[in-house]
Motif scaffolding. Structure first.
Motif, PDB file in Angstrom:
ATOM      1  N   GLU A   1       4.262  -5.576   9.242  1.00  0.00           N
ATOM      2  CA  GLU A   1       4.573  -6.586   8.237  1.00  0.00           C
ATOM      3  C   GLU A   1       3.789  -7.865   8.496  1.00  0.00           C
ATOM      4  O   GLU A   1       3.415  -8.165   9.628  1.00  0.00           O
ATOM      5  CB  GLU A   1       6.072  -6.903   8.253  1.00  0.00           C
ATOM      6  CG  GLU A   1       6.950  -5.815   7.684  1.00  0.00           C
ATOM      7  CD  GLU A   1       8.394  -6.269   7.543  1.00  0.00           C
ATOM      8  OE1 GLU A   1       8.669  -7.066   6.617  1.00  0.00           O
ATOM      9  OE2 GLU A   1       9.222  -5.848   8.364  1.00  0.00           O
ATOM     10  N   ASN A   2       3.573  -8.617   7.430  1.00  0.00           N
ATOM     11  CA  ASN A   2       2.913  -9.924   7.523  1.00  0.00           C
ATOM     12  C   ASN A   2       1.535  -9.842   8.171  1.00  0.00           C
ATOM     13  O   ASN A   2       1.125 -10.733   8.912  1.00  0.00           O
ATOM     14  CB  ASN A   2       3.803 -10.914   8.285  1.00  0.00           C
ATOM     15  CG  ASN A   2       5.185 -11.053   7.650  1.00  0.00           C
ATOM     16  OD1 ASN A   2       5.315 -11.168   6.434  1.00  0.00           O
ATOM     17  ND2 ASN A   2       6.219 -11.026   8.482  1.00  0.00           N
ATOM     18  N   SER A   3       0.843  -8.756   7.900  1.00  0.00           N
ATOM     19  CA  SER A   3      -0.518  -8.606   8.402  1.00  0.00           C
ATOM     20  C   SER A   3      -1.372  -8.010   7.297  1.00  0.00           C
ATOM     21  O   SER A   3      -0.858  -7.441   6.330  1.00  0.00           O
ATOM     22  CB  SER A   3      -0.546  -7.695   9.638  1.00  0.00           C
ATOM     23  OG  SER A   3      -0.147  -6.385   9.290  1.00  0.00           O
ATOM     24  N   ASN A   4      -2.669  -8.140   7.439  1.00  0.00           N
ATOM     25  CA  ASN A   4      -3.584  -7.553   6.472  1.00  0.00           C
ATOM     26  C   ASN A   4      -3.533  -6.027   6.629  1.00  0.00           C
ATOM     27  O   ASN A   4      -3.892  -5.499   7.691  1.00  0.00           O
ATOM     28  CB  ASN A   4      -4.998  -8.059   6.727  1.00  0.00           C
ATOM     29  CG  ASN A   4      -6.015  -7.479   5.758  1.00  0.00           C
ATOM     30  OD1 ASN A   4      -5.670  -6.724   4.846  1.00  0.00           O
ATOM     31  ND2 ASN A   4      -7.277  -7.819   5.953  1.00  0.00           N
ATOM     32  N   PRO A   5      -3.079  -5.299   5.594  1.00  0.00           N
ATOM     33  CA  PRO A   5      -2.933  -3.845   5.760  1.00  0.00           C
ATOM     34  C   PRO A   5      -4.245  -3.079   5.721  1.00  0.00           C
ATOM     35  O   PRO A   5      -4.288  -1.921   6.141  1.00  0.00           O
ATOM     36  CB  PRO A   5      -2.059  -3.464   4.563  1.00  0.00           C
ATOM     37  CG  PRO A   5      -2.422  -4.461   3.508  1.00  0.00           C
ATOM     38  CD  PRO A   5      -2.657  -5.745   4.244  1.00  0.00           C
ATOM     39  N   VAL A   6      -5.302  -3.707   5.230  1.00  0.00           N
ATOM     40  CA  VAL A   6      -6.554  -2.980   4.995  1.00  0.00           C
ATOM     41  C   VAL A   6      -7.097  -2.287   6.245  1.00  0.00           C
ATOM     42  O   VAL A   6      -7.450  -1.098   6.198  1.00  0.00           O
ATOM     43  CB  VAL A   6      -7.602  -3.917   4.367  1.00  0.00           C
ATOM     44  CG1 VAL A   6      -8.987  -3.261   4.374  1.00  0.00           C
ATOM     45  CG2 VAL A   6      -7.206  -4.273   2.931  1.00  0.00           C
TER      46      VAL A   6
ATOM     47  N   TYR B   1      -5.550  -1.164   8.777  1.00  0.00           N
ATOM     48  CA  TYR B   1      -4.644  -0.063   9.135  1.00  0.00           C
ATOM     49  C   TYR B   1      -4.809   1.108   8.171  1.00  0.00           C
ATOM     50  O   TYR B   1      -4.778   2.272   8.589  1.00  0.00           O
ATOM     51  CB  TYR B   1      -3.203  -0.568   9.161  1.00  0.00           C
ATOM     52  CG  TYR B   1      -2.978  -1.654  10.185  1.00  0.00           C
ATOM     53  CD1 TYR B   1      -2.843  -1.338  11.538  1.00  0.00           C
ATOM     54  CD2 TYR B   1      -2.941  -2.990   9.809  1.00  0.00           C
ATOM     55  CE1 TYR B   1      -2.656  -2.332  12.488  1.00  0.00           C
ATOM     56  CE2 TYR B   1      -2.752  -3.992  10.754  1.00  0.00           C
ATOM     57  CZ  TYR B   1      -2.611  -3.653  12.090  1.00  0.00           C
ATOM     58  OH  TYR B   1      -2.426  -4.645  13.028  1.00  0.00           O
TER      59      TYR B   1
ATOM     60  N   ASP C   1       1.113  -3.718  -1.417  1.00  0.00           N
ATOM     61  CA  ASP C   1      -0.258  -3.438  -0.986  1.00  0.00           C
ATOM     62  C   ASP C   1      -0.820  -2.118  -1.502  1.00  0.00           C
ATOM     63  O   ASP C   1      -1.842  -1.640  -1.020  1.00  0.00           O
ATOM     64  CB  ASP C   1      -0.338  -3.460   0.545  1.00  0.00           C
ATOM     65  CG  ASP C   1       0.659  -2.518   1.221  1.00  0.00           C
ATOM     66  OD1 ASP C   1       1.091  -1.546   0.568  1.00  0.00           O
ATOM     67  OD2 ASP C   1       1.012  -2.757   2.390  1.00  0.00           O
TER      68      ASP C   1
ATOM     69  N   SER D   1      -4.637  -1.839  -2.550  1.00  0.00           N
ATOM     70  CA  SER D   1      -5.578  -1.701  -1.433  1.00  0.00           C
ATOM     71  C   SER D   1      -5.546  -0.293  -0.873  1.00  0.00           C
ATOM     72  O   SER D   1      -6.584   0.279  -0.528  1.00  0.00           O
ATOM     73  CB  SER D   1      -5.228  -2.704  -0.324  1.00  0.00           C
ATOM     74  OG  SER D   1      -5.409  -4.032  -0.759  1.00  0.00           O
TER      75      SER D   1
END
Length: 229
Positions: A172-177, A179, A202, A205
Motif C-alpha cells: 500500500e501507498n507505493s508505486n505499484p508499477v 511490482y 491501480d 497500470s
C-alpha cells in the motif's frame, strides 16, 4: 445471460470497462483478454444483483464462509456466474473452496497444494489456480516468497494442479508499477500466461503491464467500512 437479466446499464461498471479498454489499447492488447473480477466481499446478495442484471458474471470473494452463505443460491439462479477465491485460504477449507469456486488465486504454500490436490481428485473438479506471490516481501501479507516460486510451482504441477498464473498485491501507498512489472517477469520466466493483479486504484497500470485478471471492488460498489479491493 438469462431471461432474468434486464441489461440495465450500470454507470460504475461501464466506467471501469471503458478505462480497461483504453488501457488495453494503449498497451496494444485486446480488451477481451482481460477479465474484470468484481470483488463482492462484504456485499449482500441485494447489492450484487444490480451488477448481475447489468450482465456481469465474474465475481471474487475473500472468505469461504461468506461466499457459501450468499453464492450457491445466486449461482443456481445464474449458472454462468464465475466465482474466484481471491483471499487467503486455510487448508481445512479446501473441500468447501473446491466445491464452491471456479478459480483460486491464493495458492501460496505446500500444505495448501496437497489439500487442494486431494480435494480436486476426490470431487473430480479440477479448477485453475494462481500462485500468490508476496511481491513486496511484506511479513504481514500472504503469498510465497519470490525465491520460492520455482519450487512451489513444481510442487503444484507435480500434484496435478492446473496453475494458470501468478497473483500479487503490491504494498500500500507505493508505486505499484515496479511490482506489476516484476510479477509479469516472474510469470514470463516460468511460462505462465495468467497475471492476477490490479485493484480499484491501480488496475489501469496493471492492464498496461499485462494483467489478465483485475480485482475491483470499491470502484464498482462504492466505499465501505472494511478494506476495499
Amino acid at each position: 445471460m438469462t431471461e432474468k437479466d434486464t441489461n440495465l446499464a450500470d454507470p460504475a461498471l461501464n466506467d471501469i470497462r471503458s478505462k480497461m479498454e483504453k488501457a488495453a489499447r494503449i498497451a496494444d492488447r485486446k480488451p477481451s483478454d482481460i477479465t474484470l473480477i468484481a470483488v463482492s466481499k462484504t456485499r449482500s446478495a441485494e447489492e450484487i444483483r444490480p451488477l448481475i442484471a447489468s450482465g456481469h458474471r465474474v465475481f471474487g470473494e475473500n472468505r469461504v464462509q461468506e461466499a457459501a452463505e450468499k453464492w450457491p443460491a445466486l449461482k443456481t439462479e445464474y449458472p454462468d456466474i464465475e466465482l474466484h477465491m481471491i483471499g487467503q485460504l486455510q487448508s481445512n477449507k479446501a473441500a468447501e473452496a473446491v466445491a464452491l469456486f471456479d478459480s483460486i488465486h491464493s495458492l501460496d504454500r505446500p500444505s495448501l497444494v496437497k489439500a487442494l490436490a486431494k480435494e480436486m481428485d476426490q470431487q473430480d473438479r479440477h479448477i485453475p489456480c494462481y500462485l500468490q506471490v508476496n511481491i513486496g516481501e511484506e511479513p504481514q501479507k500472504g503469498g510465497c516468497d519470490i525465491s520460492a516460486v520455482p519450487e512451489l510451482l513444481g510442487q503444484a504441477r507435480a500434484a496435478g494442479l492446473s496453475v494458470a498464473g501468478l497473483m500479487a498485491v503490491p504494498p500500500e501507498n507505493s508505486n505499484p508499477v515496479p511490482y506489476f512489472a516484476l510479477l509479469a517477469k516472474l510469470a514470463h520466466d516460468h511460462g505462465l500466461a495468467g497475471l492476477s493483479m490490479g485493484m480499484s486504484g491501480d488496475f489501469e497500470s496493471a492492464v498496461k503491464l499485462g494483467a489478465t485478471h483485475i480485482r475491483v471492488g470499491t470502484a464498482l460498489f462504492g466505499p465501505r467500512t472494511t478494506q476495499a479491493g
